[in-house]
Each structure stands twice: as C-alpha cells, then as structure tokens.
Design a protein around this motif. Structure first.
Motif, mmCIF file in Angstrom:
data_model
loop_
_atom_site.group_PDB
_atom_site.id
_atom_site.type_symbol
_atom_site.label_atom_id
_atom_site.label_comp_id
_atom_site.label_asym_id
_atom_site.label_seq_id
_atom_site.Cartn_x
_atom_site.Cartn_y
_atom_site.Cartn_z
ATOM 1 N N ALA A 14 0.604 -1.290 -0.003
ATOM 2 C CA ALA A 14 -0.087 -0.035 -0.056
ATOM 3 C C ALA A 14 0.890 1.335 -0.092
ATOM 4 O O ALA A 14 1.854 1.340 0.702
ATOM 5 N N VAL A 15 0.430 2.250 -0.663
ATOM 6 C CA VAL A 15 0.936 3.604 -0.715
ATOM 7 C C VAL A 15 -0.036 4.470 0.000
ATOM 8 O O VAL A 15 -1.217 4.390 -0.555
ATOM 9 N N LEU A 16 0.216 4.969 1.221
ATOM 10 C CA LEU A 16 -0.741 5.769 2.039
ATOM 11 C C LEU A 16 -0.937 7.288 1.776
ATOM 12 O O LEU A 16 -1.699 7.942 2.605
ATOM 13 N N VAL A 17 -0.095 7.666 0.825
ATOM 14 C CA VAL A 17 0.014 9.293 0.640
ATOM 15 C C VAL A 17 -0.234 9.509 -0.815
ATOM 16 O O VAL A 17 0.107 8.517 -1.716
ATOM 17 N N LYS A 18 -0.469 10.765 -1.242
ATOM 18 C CA LYS A 18 -0.351 11.061 -2.420
ATOM 19 C C LYS A 18 0.281 12.411 -2.845
ATOM 20 O O LYS A 18 0.596 13.104 -1.692
ATOM 21 N N VAL A 19 0.820 12.924 -3.869
ATOM 22 C CA VAL A 19 1.548 13.946 -4.598
ATOM 23 C C VAL A 19 0.878 15.033 -3.549
ATOM 24 O O VAL A 19 -0.647 15.215 -4.066
ATOM 25 N N GLY A 20 1.387 15.862 -2.970
ATOM 26 C CA GLY A 20 0.747 17.110 -2.411
ATOM 27 C C GLY A 20 0.451 17.000 -1.058
ATOM 28 O O GLY A 20 -0.017 17.914 -0.233
ATOM 29 N N ASP A 21 0.339 15.726 -0.403
ATOM 30 C CA ASP A 21 -0.100 15.437 1.025
ATOM 31 C C ASP A 21 1.072 16.123 1.719
ATOM 32 O O ASP A 21 2.126 16.244 1.685
ATOM 33 N N THR A 22 0.613 16.527 3.159
ATOM 34 C CA THR A 22 1.642 16.853 4.036
ATOM 35 C C THR A 22 1.711 15.797 4.867
ATOM 36 O O THR A 22 0.947 14.978 5.329
ATOM 37 N N VAL A 23 3.014 15.645 5.235
ATOM 38 C CA VAL A 23 3.278 14.460 6.297
ATOM 39 C C VAL A 23 4.154 14.776 7.301
ATOM 40 O O VAL A 23 4.824 15.920 7.302
ATOM 41 N N GLY A 47 7.004 17.315 6.035
ATOM 42 C CA GLY A 47 7.125 17.877 4.759
ATOM 43 C C GLY A 47 5.932 17.666 3.791
ATOM 44 O O GLY A 47 5.005 17.024 4.307
ATOM 45 N N ARG A 48 5.883 17.991 2.442
ATOM 46 C CA ARG A 48 4.842 17.779 1.566
ATOM 47 C C ARG A 48 5.542 16.802 0.615
ATOM 48 O O ARG A 48 6.428 17.094 0.146
ATOM 49 N N VAL A 49 4.905 15.958 0.108
ATOM 50 C CA VAL A 49 5.019 14.804 -0.663
ATOM 51 C C VAL A 49 5.137 15.360 -2.309
ATOM 52 O O VAL A 49 4.276 16.146 -2.709
ATOM 53 N N ALA A 50 6.531 15.239 -2.508
ATOM 54 C CA ALA A 50 6.778 15.707 -3.968
ATOM 55 C C ALA A 50 6.731 14.899 -4.877
ATOM 56 O O ALA A 50 6.420 15.099 -6.197
ATOM 57 N N ARG A 51 7.130 13.594 -4.604
ATOM 58 C CA ARG A 51 7.225 12.736 -5.619
ATOM 59 C C ARG A 51 7.319 11.195 -5.024
ATOM 60 O O ARG A 51 7.713 11.020 -4.009
ATOM 61 N N ILE A 52 6.214 10.495 -5.455
ATOM 62 C CA ILE A 52 6.193 9.061 -5.199
ATOM 63 C C ILE A 52 6.793 8.081 -6.234
ATOM 64 O O ILE A 52 6.345 8.062 -7.343
ATOM 65 N N GLU A 61 14.080 -2.405 -2.632
ATOM 66 C CA GLU A 61 15.099 -3.061 -1.858
ATOM 67 C C GLU A 61 15.460 -2.276 -0.654
ATOM 68 O O GLU A 61 14.948 -0.945 -0.621
ATOM 69 N N GLU A 62 15.546 -2.519 0.491
ATOM 70 C CA GLU A 62 16.054 -1.878 1.727
ATOM 71 C C GLU A 62 17.089 -0.608 1.467
ATOM 72 O O GLU A 62 17.897 -1.065 0.664
ATOM 73 N N GLY A 63 16.490 0.396 1.578
ATOM 74 C CA GLY A 63 17.422 1.729 1.250
ATOM 75 C C GLY A 63 17.136 2.394 0.096
ATOM 76 O O GLY A 63 17.325 3.564 -0.092
ATOM 77 N N GLN A 64 16.020 1.822 -0.482
ATOM 78 C CA GLN A 64 15.794 2.462 -1.858
ATOM 79 C C GLN A 64 14.801 3.530 -1.616
ATOM 80 O O GLN A 64 13.865 3.340 -0.630
ATOM 81 N N VAL A 65 14.838 4.686 -2.350
ATOM 82 C CA VAL A 65 14.067 5.838 -1.860
ATOM 83 C C VAL A 65 12.766 5.546 -2.692
ATOM 84 O O VAL A 65 12.433 5.301 -3.518
ATOM 85 N N ILE A 66 11.684 5.723 -1.853
ATOM 86 C CA ILE A 66 10.318 5.414 -2.139
ATOM 87 C C ILE A 66 9.804 6.754 -2.329
ATOM 88 O O ILE A 66 8.495 6.855 -3.016
ATOM 89 N N ILE A 67 9.844 7.911 -1.516
ATOM 90 C CA ILE A 67 9.178 9.038 -1.426
ATOM 91 C C ILE A 67 10.125 10.371 -1.383
ATOM 92 O O ILE A 67 10.940 10.169 -0.426
ATOM 93 N N ASP A 68 9.829 11.353 -2.242
ATOM 94 C CA ASP A 68 10.565 12.674 -2.057
ATOM 95 C C ASP A 68 9.675 13.549 -1.313
ATOM 96 O O ASP A 68 8.622 13.837 -1.808
ATOM 97 N N LEU A 69 10.283 14.444 -0.108
ATOM 98 C CA LEU A 69 9.381 15.273 0.273
ATOM 99 C C LEU A 69 10.170 16.639 0.182
ATOM 100 O O LEU A 69 11.273 16.866 -0.027
ATOM 101 N N GLY A 70 9.198 17.609 -0.198
ATOM 102 C CA GLY A 70 9.475 18.919 -0.412
ATOM 103 C C GLY A 70 9.174 19.842 0.872
ATOM 104 O O GLY A 70 8.562 19.345 1.937
ATOM 105 N N SER A 71 9.318 21.041 0.945
ATOM 106 C CA SER A 71 8.829 21.782 2.121
ATOM 107 C C SER A 71 7.583 22.374 2.000
ATOM 108 O O SER A 71 6.978 22.397 0.917
#
Length: 71
Positions: A14-23, A47-52, A61-71
């Motif tokens: 599951a992906v529990l957020v979408k682009v633009g969501d604040t986490v 932050g705010r979800v910038a990219r999924i 894989e462990e350590g793989q970037v799954i989400i980028d957060l912006g300000s």
C-alpha cells in the motif's frame, strides 16, 4: 529535499499518501510485505510529498528511495 527510504526488502502492499499531501515525522506512508509480514514505513521528516517513486506490487530493496518530500 528529504527522502523516505524502504526499511526492508519486499513488495509494496500500500501507498498511503499522494503527491501534495503533508506528512509529519512518524506518519506511515507505505506498507511493505517482507517474509509474510506487513511492515509499515514511516516518515522521519515533516514535509509535503513531492514525488512517489513506487506503486502497489512493486518490489523494493532496503534503502531504496520511495518518496521525496519538499517543504
């Protein structure tokens, strides 16, 4: 830009957020299945979800970037 990484190797359930969501630090953003266990992945940052970078059923894989957060 802060990044959230997979904490284990496995399949995205599951992906529990979408682009633009604040986490906030501690919020769950995804669930990964590893060794028949469901492992929540939570943010270490506010932050705010910038990219999924993942989708449901992706193998990660462990350590793989799954989400980028912006300000």
């Amino acid at each position: 830009m802060d990044q959230i990484e997979a904490t284990v190797t496995g399949r995205v359930l599951a992906v529990l957020v979408k682009v633009g969501d604040t986490v906030h630090a501690g919020d769950d953003v995804a669930t990964i299945e590893s060794m028949k266990m469901e492992i929540p992945v939570s943010s270490d940052y506010d932050g705010r979800v910038a990219r999924i970078a993942i989708s449901v059923d992706d193998e990660v894989e462990e350590g793989q970037v799954i989400i980028d957060l912006g300000s």
